[in-house]
Design an enzyme around this catalytic site. Structure first.
Site, PDB file in Angstrom:
ATOM      1  N   ASP A   1       0.864  -1.163   0.000  1.00 44.09           N
ATOM      2  CA  ASP A   1       0.000   0.000   0.000  1.00 44.09           C
ATOM      3  C   ASP A   1       0.913   1.229   0.000  1.00 44.09           C
ATOM      4  O   ASP A   1       2.064   1.152   0.444  1.00 44.09           O
ATOM      5  CB  ASP A   1      -0.890  -0.022   1.243  1.00 44.09           C
ATOM      6  CG  ASP A   1      -1.707   1.237   1.388  1.00 44.09           C
ATOM      7  OD1 ASP A   1      -2.434   1.573   0.443  1.00 44.09           O
ATOM      8  OD2 ASP A   1      -1.605   1.894   2.436  1.00 44.09           O
ATOM      9  N   ALA A   2       0.408   2.353  -0.471  1.00 44.08           N
ATOM     10  CA  ALA A   2       1.258   3.541  -0.581  1.00 44.08           C
ATOM     11  C   ALA A   2       1.183   4.441   0.645  1.00 44.08           C
ATOM     12  O   ALA A   2       2.159   4.627   1.376  1.00 44.08           O
ATOM     13  CB  ALA A   2       0.895   4.325  -1.838  1.00 44.08           C
ATOM     14  N   TYR A   3      -0.004   4.998   0.895  1.00 43.19           N
ATOM     15  CA  TYR A   3      -0.146   6.055   1.891  1.00 43.19           C
ATOM     16  C   TYR A   3      -0.229   5.490   3.306  1.00 43.19           C
ATOM     17  O   TYR A   3      -1.110   4.716   3.637  1.00 43.19           O
ATOM     18  CB  TYR A   3      -1.382   6.899   1.568  1.00 43.19           C
ATOM     19  CG  TYR A   3      -1.267   7.552   0.206  1.00 43.19           C
ATOM     20  CD1 TYR A   3      -0.297   8.513  -0.034  1.00 43.19           C
ATOM     21  CD2 TYR A   3      -2.102   7.176  -0.841  1.00 43.19           C
ATOM     22  CE1 TYR A   3      -0.168   9.105  -1.280  1.00 43.19           C
ATOM     23  CE2 TYR A   3      -1.978   7.764  -2.101  1.00 43.19           C
ATOM     24  CZ  TYR A   3      -1.001   8.726  -2.312  1.00 43.19           C
ATOM     25  OH  TYR A   3      -0.875   9.303  -3.548  1.00 43.19           O
TER      26      TYR A   3
ATOM     27  N   ARG B   1      -6.929  12.253   7.130  1.00 44.06           N
ATOM     28  CA  ARG B   1      -6.748  10.868   6.709  1.00 44.06           C
ATOM     29  C   ARG B   1      -8.028  10.055   6.910  1.00 44.06           C
ATOM     30  O   ARG B   1      -8.420   9.257   6.046  1.00 44.06           O
ATOM     31  CB  ARG B   1      -5.594  10.241   7.497  1.00 44.06           C
ATOM     32  CG  ARG B   1      -5.327   8.777   7.190  1.00 44.06           C
ATOM     33  CD  ARG B   1      -5.018   8.553   5.724  1.00 44.06           C
ATOM     34  NE  ARG B   1      -4.601   7.195   5.450  1.00 44.06           N
ATOM     35  CZ  ARG B   1      -4.548   6.666   4.238  1.00 44.06           C
ATOM     36  NH1 ARG B   1      -4.882   7.388   3.175  1.00 44.06           N
ATOM     37  NH2 ARG B   1      -4.148   5.423   4.065  1.00 44.06           N
TER      38      ARG B   1
ATOM     39  N   SER C   1      -2.540   0.803  -4.734  1.00 40.67           N
ATOM     40  CA  SER C   1      -3.008   1.935  -3.944  1.00 40.67           C
ATOM     41  C   SER C   1      -4.326   2.493  -4.439  1.00 40.67           C
ATOM     42  O   SER C   1      -4.668   2.407  -5.619  1.00 40.67           O
ATOM     43  CB  SER C   1      -1.955   3.043  -3.985  1.00 40.67           C
ATOM     44  OG  SER C   1      -2.405   4.220  -3.349  1.00 40.67           O
ATOM     45  N   ASN C   2      -5.049   3.128  -3.512  1.00 40.73           N
ATOM     46  CA  ASN C   2      -6.222   3.922  -3.861  1.00 40.73           C
ATOM     47  C   ASN C   2      -5.844   5.197  -4.603  1.00 40.73           C
ATOM     48  O   ASN C   2      -6.693   5.834  -5.216  1.00 40.73           O
ATOM     49  CB  ASN C   2      -6.986   4.313  -2.591  1.00 40.73           C
ATOM     50  CG  ASN C   2      -7.874   3.211  -2.066  1.00 40.73           C
ATOM     51  OD1 ASN C   2      -8.186   2.253  -2.766  1.00 40.73           O
ATOM     52  ND2 ASN C   2      -8.303   3.343  -0.813  1.00 40.73           N
TER      53      ASN C   2
END
Length: 227
Positions: free
Chosen positions: A13-15, A44, A121-122
Site C-alpha cells: 500500500d502507498a499512503y 486521513r 493503492s487507492n
C-alpha cells in the site's frame, strides 16, 4: 501467526505504508498553529471514509485526488481553519510526501534478492507518480497499480486481483504490506500472505482475514523473507 514462504512479489500500500501521510501537515506545523496532528488525523480519516462511501454509493467514483481535497476541506473546517493559501500549500505538499526512512534500502534489498516489487493503492496514477518520483524509489518498483483502472476503491477483492493478474501469480505467492489494519485484513482474506505494518500500535481490526506478521516498520521485511 505462521511463517511467510514461497513469495514471488512484494506489494505495498502507498499512503501510510511507504509514504508518510502526516508529512504535509507536519511541514506546516507553525502555520497550522499547533493543529497539525489533529488536522492530519481527521484528513486521513475522511479521505478513507469518502473512498469507502463513494464505492458503496454506486456511480459516485471520483479520483483519489478529489477525495483528498474533500477530506482536507472537512478537516480544516473541523479544526477551525479557513485559509485558501494554507489549503493550497497542504495540497501541494501531498504530491511529494516523504517516504519513511527505511523504505529505499528495504526496497533495494528485495530487488537484490530477486523479488518483484509493486505498489497497490487507492491513489490516482498522477498522485502516485508524484510521490514515487519525489521519494526517488521508482527504480526499485516493477509496477505501480492504481484502483483508478476499476473505478472503485479498496477493499473490493477485484482490487487485490490486479496484482495476481499483473504478475500472473497465485495470491499465496504475494507478500502484501499495509499500515491500514482494514487493508491488511482484506488482503489476507483475499489470499495474500500479509504483513501489517502497525507503526502506531493499533489494535487489530475485527474483520475477516488475519495478517501473518505484525511489523513495527518495514526495515524488518527483508530478513523476514530470508534476504
Amino acid at each position: 501467526m505462521t511463517e511467510i514462504t514461497g513469495i514471488k512479489a512484494c506489494v505495498f500500500d502507498a499512503y501510510g505504508t511507504l509514504f508518510d501521510v502526516n508529512a504535509a501537515a507536519a511541514h506546516l506545523k507553525d502555520e497550522l498553529g499547533g493543529k497539525d496532528a489533529k488536522l492530519a488525523e481527521i484528513w486521513r480519516l475522511k479521505q478513507l471514509q469518502y473512498s469507502w462511501l463513494r464505492s458503496l454509493m454506486g456511480d459516485c467514483y471520483v479520483e483519489f485526488w478529489q477525495v483528498t481535497q474533500d477530506g482536507l476541506d472537512f478537516a480544516m473546517e473541523a479544526v477551525g481553519l479557513k485559509d485558501d493559501a494554507l489549503r493550497k500549500k497542504l495540497l501541494d505538499l501531498y504530491w511529494k510526501l516523504d517516504s519513511y526512512p527505511e523504505v529505499p534500502a528495504m526496497l533495494q534489498a528485495l530487488k537484490d534478492g530477486g523479488l518483484a516489487t509493486a505498489i497497490l493503492s487507492n491513489g490516482s496514477p498522477a498522485m502516485l507518480d508524484g510521490a514515487v518520483q519525489s521519494s526517488g524509489i521508482g527504480d526499485r518498483l516493477d509496477a505501480v497499480l492504481s484502483v483508478d483502472e476499476h473505478g472503485f476503491y479498496k477493499p473490493r477483492p477485484e482490487i487485490y486481483e490486479m496484482v495476481t493478474e499483473y504478475f500472473a501469480i497465485a495470491p499465496q505467492e504475494v507478500c502484501f504490506m499495509s499500515s491500514n489494519g482494514w487493508d491488511a485484513a482484506a488482503a489476507a482474506h483475499f489470499g495474500f500472505q500479509v504483513c501489517w505494518v502497525n507503526r502506531t500500535g493499533q489494535p487489530q481490526e475485527r474483520l475477516p482475514g488475519e495478517p501473518k506478521k505484525v511489523l513495527n516498520d518495514l526495515s524488518e521485511l527483508p530478513a523476514l523473507l530470508g534476504l
